[in-house]
Every structure is written in C-alpha cells, then in structure tokens.
Write a protein that holds these residues in place. Sequence first.
Motif, short mmCIF file in Angstrom:
data_model
loop_
_atom_site.label_atom_id
_atom_site.label_comp_id
_atom_site.label_asym_id
_atom_site.label_seq_id
_atom_site.Cartn_x
_atom_site.Cartn_y
_atom_site.Cartn_z
N ARG A 193 0.82 -1.21 0.00
CA ARG A 193 0.00 0.00 0.00
C ARG A 193 0.86 1.26 0.00
O ARG A 193 0.55 2.23 -0.72
N GLU A 194 1.93 1.27 0.77
CA GLU A 194 2.75 2.47 0.87
C GLU A 194 3.32 2.85 -0.49
O GLU A 194 3.36 4.03 -0.85
N THR A 195 3.76 1.84 -1.23
CA THR A 195 4.29 2.11 -2.57
C THR A 195 3.20 2.69 -3.47
O THR A 195 3.42 3.64 -4.22
N LEU A 200 0.65 7.15 -6.40
CA LEU A 200 -0.56 7.92 -6.63
C LEU A 200 -0.27 9.41 -6.47
O LEU A 200 -0.74 10.24 -7.27
N GLY A 201 0.52 9.76 -5.48
CA GLY A 201 0.89 11.16 -5.29
C GLY A 201 1.67 11.70 -6.49
O GLY A 201 1.43 12.84 -6.93
N ARG A 202 2.56 10.91 -7.03
CA ARG A 202 3.34 11.35 -8.19
C ARG A 202 2.44 11.53 -9.41
O ARG A 202 2.61 12.46 -10.20
N LEU A 203 1.46 10.63 -9.57
CA LEU A 203 0.54 10.74 -10.70
C LEU A 203 -0.31 12.01 -10.58
O LEU A 203 -0.56 12.70 -11.57
N ARG A 204 -0.74 12.31 -9.38
CA ARG A 204 -1.58 13.50 -9.19
C ARG A 204 -0.78 14.79 -9.34
O ARG A 204 -1.36 15.86 -9.54
N GLN A 205 0.53 14.65 -9.29
CA GLN A 205 1.39 15.81 -9.54
C GLN A 205 1.74 15.95 -11.02
O GLN A 205 2.48 16.85 -11.41
N GLY A 206 1.19 15.03 -11.86
CA GLY A 206 1.34 15.18 -13.30
C GLY A 206 2.27 14.22 -13.99
O GLY A 206 2.45 14.32 -15.21
N GLU A 207 2.87 13.27 -13.27
CA GLU A 207 3.75 12.30 -13.94
C GLU A 207 2.93 11.38 -14.83
O GLU A 207 1.75 11.12 -14.59
N ASP A 208 3.58 10.85 -15.87
CA ASP A 208 2.89 10.04 -16.87
C ASP A 208 2.56 8.65 -16.35
O ASP A 208 3.44 7.95 -15.82
N PHE A 209 1.29 8.25 -16.49
CA PHE A 209 0.83 6.97 -15.96
C PHE A 209 1.55 5.81 -16.65
O PHE A 209 2.04 4.89 -15.99
N ALA A 210 1.62 5.83 -17.98
CA ALA A 210 2.25 4.74 -18.72
C ALA A 210 3.71 4.58 -18.34
O ALA A 210 4.23 3.46 -18.20
N HIS A 263 -3.85 -1.62 -6.80
CA HIS A 263 -3.98 -1.16 -8.17
C HIS A 263 -4.32 0.32 -8.23
O HIS A 263 -5.07 0.84 -7.40
N LEU A 264 -3.80 0.96 -9.28
CA LEU A 264 -4.24 2.29 -9.69
C LEU A 264 -4.74 2.16 -11.13
O LEU A 264 -4.13 1.45 -11.94
N PHE A 265 -5.84 2.85 -11.46
CA PHE A 265 -6.42 2.75 -12.78
C PHE A 265 -6.54 4.13 -13.42
O PHE A 265 -6.78 5.12 -12.73
N LEU A 266 -6.39 4.15 -14.73
CA LEU A 266 -6.64 5.33 -15.53
C LEU A 266 -7.53 4.92 -16.69
O LEU A 266 -7.15 4.07 -17.50
N VAL A 267 -8.73 5.49 -16.79
CA VAL A 267 -9.63 5.22 -17.91
C VAL A 267 -9.30 6.20 -19.03
O VAL A 267 -9.35 7.42 -18.84
N GLU A 268 -8.99 5.67 -20.21
CA GLU A 268 -8.60 6.51 -21.34
C GLU A 268 -9.73 6.76 -22.33
O GLU A 268 -9.80 7.82 -22.94
N GLU A 269 -10.60 5.75 -22.53
CA GLU A 269 -11.70 5.90 -23.49
C GLU A 269 -12.89 5.07 -23.03
O GLU A 269 -12.74 4.12 -22.26
N ARG A 270 -14.06 5.43 -23.55
CA ARG A 270 -15.28 4.66 -23.31
C ARG A 270 -15.99 4.40 -24.64
O ARG A 270 -15.95 5.22 -25.55
#
Length: 324
Positions: A193-195, A200-210, A263-270
Amino acid sequence: MVACRAEMKVFRVFNRLLFFSILLAMLLSGCREEGPGRSPVLLRVDGREVTLARFNRSFERTLPGEEQLSPEQRRTLRRSYLGQVVDRELALAEADRLNVVVTPSEVEQALEETTSDYTPQEFERLLREQDLSRDDWRRRLAEGMRIEKVIALAAYSGVRVSESEVAAYYKKHRDQFKRPQQVRARQLVVAERETGERLLGRLRQGEDFADLARRYSLSPDGEQGGDLGWFARGQMPPEFDAVVFKLAVGRISDLVKSPYGYHLFLVEERRPAKKLKLEEAAPEIRKELQREAEQRAYQAWLVNLRKRAEIEVNLDLLNETDGD
C-alpha cells in the motif's frame, strides 16, 4: 488478470513451458537419432518410419506430469496419439512429394521468435530438462515449419470467404453483435500500500501513468504501460469493474486492493453499448468463417492423404507395450 511479482514469474514460466511442451508434442522426432536396429518400427507412412522408442518418448511428453492414469486411460491416450502421429507423417510425406522446404534463414528467424521470451539460461535449462540439444530443437522447428507450409499450400490455398457468406452469417446471428459498454484503461500494480500511495501522489502531480507503469508495475501489461485494452463488465476481476466503469475518462482512481496487490487505474476511453452494423462486424465474421473453412479443408485434405497413402502400423507391437 494480474498478480504479485512472484505469481507473475510463475505465470510467465508456465506459459513458456506450455508452449515448449506443445511444440515438442507436435514435432515427434526422438531426443537423439537412433542407430539401425535399436528399436523396432511401429509405423510406416509412405516410406517414412517411426520407431517404437521414438513414439514412446514423444508420447510420454504429452502426459500430465502429476496425474495418475489407469492402464485403460493410458491405452486410450496412446491410440489417440498414434492417430496424431500418422497425420503428422502424412503431412511430412506430402511435403517431401511437393518439395516443400524451409530455408536456414527462415528457421533462424523462427528460432529467434520462439526463444525471445526466454533468457539464455532459461532456454538452456529447458533444453536440458527435455534432453535436447540446440540442433535437436532447430531440426524439430524446421520440421514444424514444413508442416505449416505444406498445409497452407495444399489445404488452405483455395479457401476463400465471400462477402455474401459474411452477410448471411450476420443476418443469422444478429444478436451476437450487440456490443456491451466497454472501457479502455491502464493499470499500475504494486505489492504494498505504501508504494501505491507514493505513486498515486506522483501521478496527481502530473507524472505520466504509462511511464510509471512500465517502471513499477508488477503486472505483465506493465511492459505496455499498463494498457489493458478494451474490455466489458465481467471480463476482469470484480474489483476492476467496480472502479473503472464509474471512473471518468482521464481520471486516476484511488488505490484499489485485490488478491493480486494494490492497483491504480486510468480510464482513457469509453464505448457505449451498441449494435454493430454489418461493416463493423465483418472483420470478426470473416476471421471466424475463414478459421472454420480452413479447418474443414484441412480435415478433407487429411482424408484424401489417408486414402492414397501406404500406412502400416504394427498393432501387435503397440499392444505388447501398452503396459510399459
């Protein structure tokens, strides 16, 4: 489906072993070439010979490693496998007749492709476990390629699927082409969880998910930036569905726990639910009809080969060795 690092390693090795065993079962020839008279001939197909020892070695590789078989089950499987060997030898005899060959460069390219997922150490270990040399493996690979070539040339060459066949299939199976709602998403999986919270913090600061998925995800799809492709409800674990089908496009989920990690998820399209039109469904229909037509053509080709081939099976020898 995803799992922790250790589980993914087992999963990948299992699939490689499965591929390895399937190819070995398809390519019959023995672990080492036999000298004259060392084993009686069990089968002759248009002059091609298979000895009892070669047949037995190949048959043993097809059996489940831990499952105990009754004598009757073993006998039934042996007879079934003999039929597969006959079909293989028929194909190779036809390749001989039609002078179907594979070039050394084709074999080398195929060898590179079939071993690309192994480390050199893993591949050498698998060869040792099967009592095979690289030359053995290369010879079997070349033989399998000749079989594929002769089937494509002699059995599949006349197979065509017409537009009218595609349209008729669509008309008859309209209900199959009601596509449910789908999403295309990425995931990033970690063991702790800590990792996950840190990423998640880095992603919310704008780092690329992929990019982070490629670097840190424990799932095999991490190599593709965590891309899960398109999927509908029920195709993924329920923990996935509960999040991604509610998540807005472009939004990153909170940390989600599953039996496989965090898990962390990013939805790109629907894609909304819809009924596919003929032109949209046509590629899928054509592929299925082609597969079915090729299977029928292959079976008809084998029947024709059996009719004109000289096939000799020493059933007495097979019966005598059923208990071995």
